[in-house]
Design a protein around this motif. Sequence first.
Motif, PDB file in Angstrom:
ATOM      1  N   GLU A  73      -6.036 -49.600  30.560  1.00 12.07           N
ATOM      2  CA  GLU A  73      -6.419 -48.259  31.250  1.00 12.07           C
ATOM      3  C   GLU A  73      -5.201 -47.892  31.895  1.00 12.07           C
ATOM      4  N   LYS A  74      -4.157 -48.749  32.110  1.00 11.30           N
ATOM      5  CA  LYS A  74      -2.685 -48.345  32.825  1.00 11.30           C
ATOM      6  C   LYS A  74      -1.867 -47.717  31.611  1.00 11.30           C
ATOM      7  N   PHE A  75      -2.044 -48.306  30.311  1.00 14.75           N
ATOM      8  CA  PHE A  75      -1.390 -47.711  29.231  1.00 14.75           C
ATOM      9  C   PHE A  75      -1.786 -46.245  28.726  1.00 14.75           C
ATOM     10  N   ARG A  76      -3.253 -46.120  28.862  1.00 14.10           N
ATOM     11  CA  ARG A  76      -3.889 -44.908  28.476  1.00 14.10           C
ATOM     12  C   ARG A  76      -3.588 -43.757  29.535  1.00 14.10           C
ATOM     13  N   ARG A  78      -0.586 -43.532  31.463  1.00 15.96           N
ATOM     14  CA  ARG A  78       0.592 -43.436  31.279  1.00 15.96           C
ATOM     15  C   ARG A  78       0.933 -42.490  30.003  1.00 15.96           C
ATOM     16  N   PHE A  79       0.524 -42.826  28.997  1.00 17.45           N
ATOM     17  CA  PHE A  79       0.635 -42.110  27.667  1.00 17.45           C
ATOM     18  C   PHE A  79      -0.244 -41.005  27.423  1.00 17.45           C
ATOM     19  N   ALA A  80      -1.228 -40.501  28.181  1.00 14.30           N
ATOM     20  CA  ALA A  80      -2.169 -39.615  27.944  1.00 14.30           C
ATOM     21  C   ALA A  80      -1.431 -38.169  28.060  1.00 14.30           C
TER      22      ALA A  80
END
Length: 84
Positions: A73-76, A78-80
Motif C-alpha cells: 500500500e505504501k508503494f502504491r 508513493r508511485f501513484a
Amino acid sequence: MKEGIHPNYREVCFVDLSNGFQFVTRSCVNTKETIKLDDGRELPLFKLDTSSESHPFYTGTQKTVDNMGGRVEKFRNRFARAAK
C-alpha cells in the motif's frame, strides 16, 4: 529428594518503586534490605522498577502504532503520482 539442591523459598515483599504498590509472595531472590509490614511481620524487601500495577500493557495505557497499511500500500501510494 537430594539435600542441598533446592532453593530456599521464603516470603518476600516486592515493592514497585514507581507507585509504591506492595505484594508478598514466596521467592528465593537474594535481598539485603527488610521491611516491616502493617501486620507486624518483618520480611526481606525486593524493589522493582515496574510491576503489573504500573506497566502500560497491564494498566491499559499502552499506545499502539497504526502503520496505515502495509508495504504494498505504501508503494502504491508513493508511485501513484508517477503513473499518471
